[in-house]
Design a protein around this motif. Structure first.
Motif, mmCIF file in Angstrom:
data_model
loop_
_atom_site.group_PDB
_atom_site.id
_atom_site.type_symbol
_atom_site.label_atom_id
_atom_site.label_comp_id
_atom_site.label_asym_id
_atom_site.label_seq_id
_atom_site.Cartn_x
_atom_site.Cartn_y
_atom_site.Cartn_z
ATOM 1 N N LEU A 186 10.024 -1.144 -10.540
ATOM 2 C CA LEU A 186 10.865 -2.218 -10.005
ATOM 3 C C LEU A 186 12.134 -2.437 -10.824
ATOM 4 O O LEU A 186 12.972 -3.269 -10.448
ATOM 5 C CB LEU A 186 10.072 -3.525 -9.947
ATOM 6 C CG LEU A 186 8.889 -3.558 -8.985
ATOM 7 C CD1 LEU A 186 8.123 -4.863 -9.147
ATOM 8 C CD2 LEU A 186 9.356 -3.387 -7.542
ATOM 9 N N ASP A 187 12.295 -1.720 -11.917
ATOM 10 C CA ASP A 187 13.475 -1.907 -12.774
ATOM 11 C C ASP A 187 14.790 -1.724 -12.009
ATOM 12 O O ASP A 187 15.700 -2.559 -12.140
ATOM 13 C CB ASP A 187 13.420 -0.958 -13.968
ATOM 14 C CG ASP A 187 12.422 -1.426 -15.025
ATOM 15 O OD1 ASP A 187 12.040 -2.606 -14.996
ATOM 16 O OD2 ASP A 187 12.026 -0.603 -15.875
ATOM 17 N N LEU A 246 -5.969 -0.709 -5.707
ATOM 18 C CA LEU A 246 -5.152 -1.208 -4.600
ATOM 19 C C LEU A 246 -4.211 -2.301 -5.108
ATOM 20 O O LEU A 246 -4.650 -3.298 -5.680
ATOM 21 C CB LEU A 246 -6.057 -1.759 -3.498
ATOM 22 C CG LEU A 246 -5.384 -2.130 -2.181
ATOM 23 C CD1 LEU A 246 -4.934 -0.871 -1.442
ATOM 24 C CD2 LEU A 246 -6.342 -2.945 -1.317
ATOM 25 N N TYR A 247 -2.909 -2.095 -4.888
ATOM 26 C CA TYR A 247 -1.933 -3.134 -5.203
ATOM 27 C C TYR A 247 -1.941 -4.171 -4.080
ATOM 28 O O TYR A 247 -1.733 -3.829 -2.913
ATOM 29 C CB TYR A 247 -0.525 -2.546 -5.340
ATOM 30 C CG TYR A 247 -0.329 -1.677 -6.556
ATOM 31 C CD1 TYR A 247 -0.123 -2.248 -7.813
ATOM 32 C CD2 TYR A 247 -0.336 -0.284 -6.450
ATOM 33 C CE1 TYR A 247 0.059 -1.448 -8.934
ATOM 34 C CE2 TYR A 247 -0.146 0.515 -7.567
ATOM 35 C CZ TYR A 247 0.047 -0.071 -8.801
ATOM 36 O OH TYR A 247 0.235 0.717 -9.915
ATOM 37 N N ARG A 248 -2.176 -5.426 -4.441
ATOM 38 C CA ARG A 248 -2.195 -6.501 -3.445
ATOM 39 C C ARG A 248 -1.072 -7.491 -3.779
ATOM 40 O O ARG A 248 -1.082 -8.133 -4.822
ATOM 41 C CB ARG A 248 -3.549 -7.217 -3.442
ATOM 42 C CG ARG A 248 -3.621 -8.369 -2.442
ATOM 43 C CD ARG A 248 -5.031 -8.924 -2.404
ATOM 44 N NE ARG A 248 -5.963 -7.925 -1.909
ATOM 45 C CZ ARG A 248 -7.242 -7.861 -2.274
ATOM 46 N NH1 ARG A 248 -7.728 -8.721 -3.159
ATOM 47 N NH2 ARG A 248 -8.023 -6.927 -1.765
ATOM 48 N N PHE A 249 -0.107 -7.601 -2.876
ATOM 49 C CA PHE A 249 1.047 -8.473 -3.065
ATOM 50 C C PHE A 249 0.794 -9.772 -2.310
ATOM 51 O O PHE A 249 0.654 -9.775 -1.090
ATOM 52 C CB PHE A 249 2.312 -7.782 -2.551
ATOM 53 C CG PHE A 249 3.576 -8.507 -2.870
ATOM 54 C CD1 PHE A 249 3.692 -9.297 -3.995
ATOM 55 C CD2 PHE A 249 4.678 -8.385 -2.039
ATOM 56 C CE1 PHE A 249 4.868 -9.958 -4.289
ATOM 57 C CE2 PHE A 249 5.857 -9.035 -2.331
ATOM 58 C CZ PHE A 249 5.949 -9.827 -3.458
ATOM 59 N N VAL A 250 0.719 -10.880 -3.031
ATOM 60 C CA VAL A 250 0.351 -12.159 -2.424
ATOM 61 C C VAL A 250 1.411 -13.209 -2.752
ATOM 62 O O VAL A 250 2.154 -13.101 -3.731
ATOM 63 C CB VAL A 250 -1.035 -12.640 -2.908
ATOM 64 C CG1 VAL A 250 -2.109 -11.656 -2.523
ATOM 65 C CG2 VAL A 250 -1.035 -12.864 -4.413
ATOM 66 N N GLN A 251 1.432 -14.250 -1.908
ATOM 67 C CA GLN A 251 2.365 -15.360 -2.090
ATOM 68 C C GLN A 251 1.607 -16.670 -1.904
ATOM 69 O O GLN A 251 0.814 -16.823 -0.964
ATOM 70 C CB GLN A 251 3.520 -15.267 -1.085
ATOM 71 C CG GLN A 251 4.526 -16.402 -1.190
ATOM 72 C CD GLN A 251 5.591 -16.316 -0.104
ATOM 73 O OE1 GLN A 251 5.405 -15.678 0.923
ATOM 74 N NE2 GLN A 251 6.708 -16.977 -0.323
ATOM 75 N N THR A 289 -1.499 -1.800 -0.742
ATOM 76 C CA THR A 289 -1.316 -0.355 -0.745
ATOM 77 C C THR A 289 -1.758 0.210 -2.090
ATOM 78 O O THR A 289 -1.597 -0.447 -3.119
ATOM 79 C CB THR A 289 0.153 0.018 -0.487
ATOM 80 O OG1 THR A 289 0.299 1.441 -0.558
ATOM 81 C CG2 THR A 289 1.067 -0.616 -1.501
ATOM 82 N N PRO A 290 -2.300 1.431 -2.105
ATOM 83 C CA PRO A 290 -2.631 2.080 -3.375
ATOM 84 C C PRO A 290 -1.457 2.837 -3.976
ATOM 85 O O PRO A 290 -1.544 3.321 -5.101
ATOM 86 C CB PRO A 290 -3.761 3.034 -2.987
ATOM 87 C CG PRO A 290 -3.455 3.398 -1.572
ATOM 88 C CD PRO A 290 -2.840 2.179 -0.951
ATOM 89 N N ASP A 291 -0.352 2.928 -3.223
ATOM 90 C CA ASP A 291 0.787 3.739 -3.643
ATOM 91 C C ASP A 291 1.823 2.878 -4.362
ATOM 92 O O ASP A 291 2.187 1.789 -3.880
ATOM 93 C CB ASP A 291 1.424 4.400 -2.422
ATOM 94 C CG ASP A 291 2.545 5.345 -2.806
ATOM 95 O OD1 ASP A 291 2.257 6.399 -3.387
ATOM 96 O OD2 ASP A 291 3.710 4.992 -2.539
ATOM 97 N N SER A 325 8.258 -1.048 -2.460
ATOM 98 C CA SER A 325 8.970 -1.329 -1.215
ATOM 99 C C SER A 325 8.617 -2.717 -0.687
ATOM 100 O O SER A 325 9.486 -3.444 -0.188
ATOM 101 C CB SER A 325 8.639 -0.269 -0.169
ATOM 102 O OG SER A 325 9.292 -0.543 1.059
ATOM 103 N N LEU A 326 7.343 -3.100 -0.786
ATOM 104 C CA LEU A 326 6.935 -4.447 -0.371
ATOM 105 C C LEU A 326 7.668 -5.504 -1.185
ATOM 106 O O LEU A 326 8.154 -6.502 -0.644
ATOM 107 C CB LEU A 326 5.424 -4.609 -0.539
ATOM 108 C CG LEU A 326 4.533 -3.815 0.415
ATOM 109 C CD1 LEU A 326 3.067 -3.949 -0.003
ATOM 110 C CD2 LEU A 326 4.713 -4.299 1.851
#
Length: 202
Positions: free
Chosen positions: A65-66, A107-112, A124-126, A132-133
């Protein structure tokens, strides 16, 4: 003999470069070390090692993310990126959104966090897809900020217009009161003169 001296000098120079880079390993080496830790943790299954593996995966995403955060203007203070080593470890994007690993630690889990509870923005695991998310989320937050700033400008302009209209109305009211007072005074004066003349005649 000259070749031998040159080789030894080159080796000394290479050794100095290697010593100078010990404080911060090359980027590729850091990634390789993280991958090795993840592999070892997965193989052993030890809780402490698994925790280190989770942090290593979050660090990989954090580095991915840099470039994104480098493009964010310095005056924008919406985002507070950083990894917290709590239970579970989290990669925070701002005060209300973070990335956490799933139960399988892969698994990457993006939460709010919202007023209605926690919402999953994506899984996503990638690493690239997870980045991108986060990029999509950051873009939406920047657009929201622009709209808020634009709304503040519109509100300020509207308040200024309302203030000007109010001032004009107050001026008209004052003028109307003054004119009415003058007319009333003139009528009262005329009535007084008429009354005085009537009494003088009679």
């Amino acid at each position: 003999m000259i070749v031998g001296i040159g080789v030894r000098a080159a080796m000394r120079g290479h050794g100095n470069d290697r010593d100078g880079s010990r404080a911060e390993p090359p980027r590729l080496l850091r990634e390789a070390l993280r991958e090795a830790r993840i592999e070892a943790a997965t193989r052993t299954g030890v809780v402490v090692d698994l925790r280190d593996a989770v942090i290593a995966r979050l660090e990989i995403l954090n580095e991915a993310l840099d470039p994104l955060f480098a493009d964010i203007p310095a005056e924008v203070e919406l985002f507070e990126r950083g990894i917290t080593r709590g239970d579970p470890p989290r990669l925070w994007i701002d005060m209300i959104a973070h990335v956490v690993m799933g139960r399988d630690k892969r698994l990457y889990r993006f939460v709010q966090d919202t007023r209605y509870g926690r919402r999953v923005l994506g899984e996503t695991p990638d690493v690239a897809e997870a980045a991108s998310l986060v990029t999509t989320y950051v873009a939406r937050r920047l657009v929201e900020r622009e709209r808020v700033l634009a709304g503040d400008t519109e509100l300020a302009a509207r308040d200024l217009l309302i203030d000007r209209v109010s001032r004009k109305r107050r001026r008209r009211r004052i003028i109307a009161v003054l004119v009415f007072g003058l007319l009333l005074g003139a009528l009262a004066g005329a009535a007084g003169v008429f009354a005085l003349a009537w009494w003088s005649i009679h």
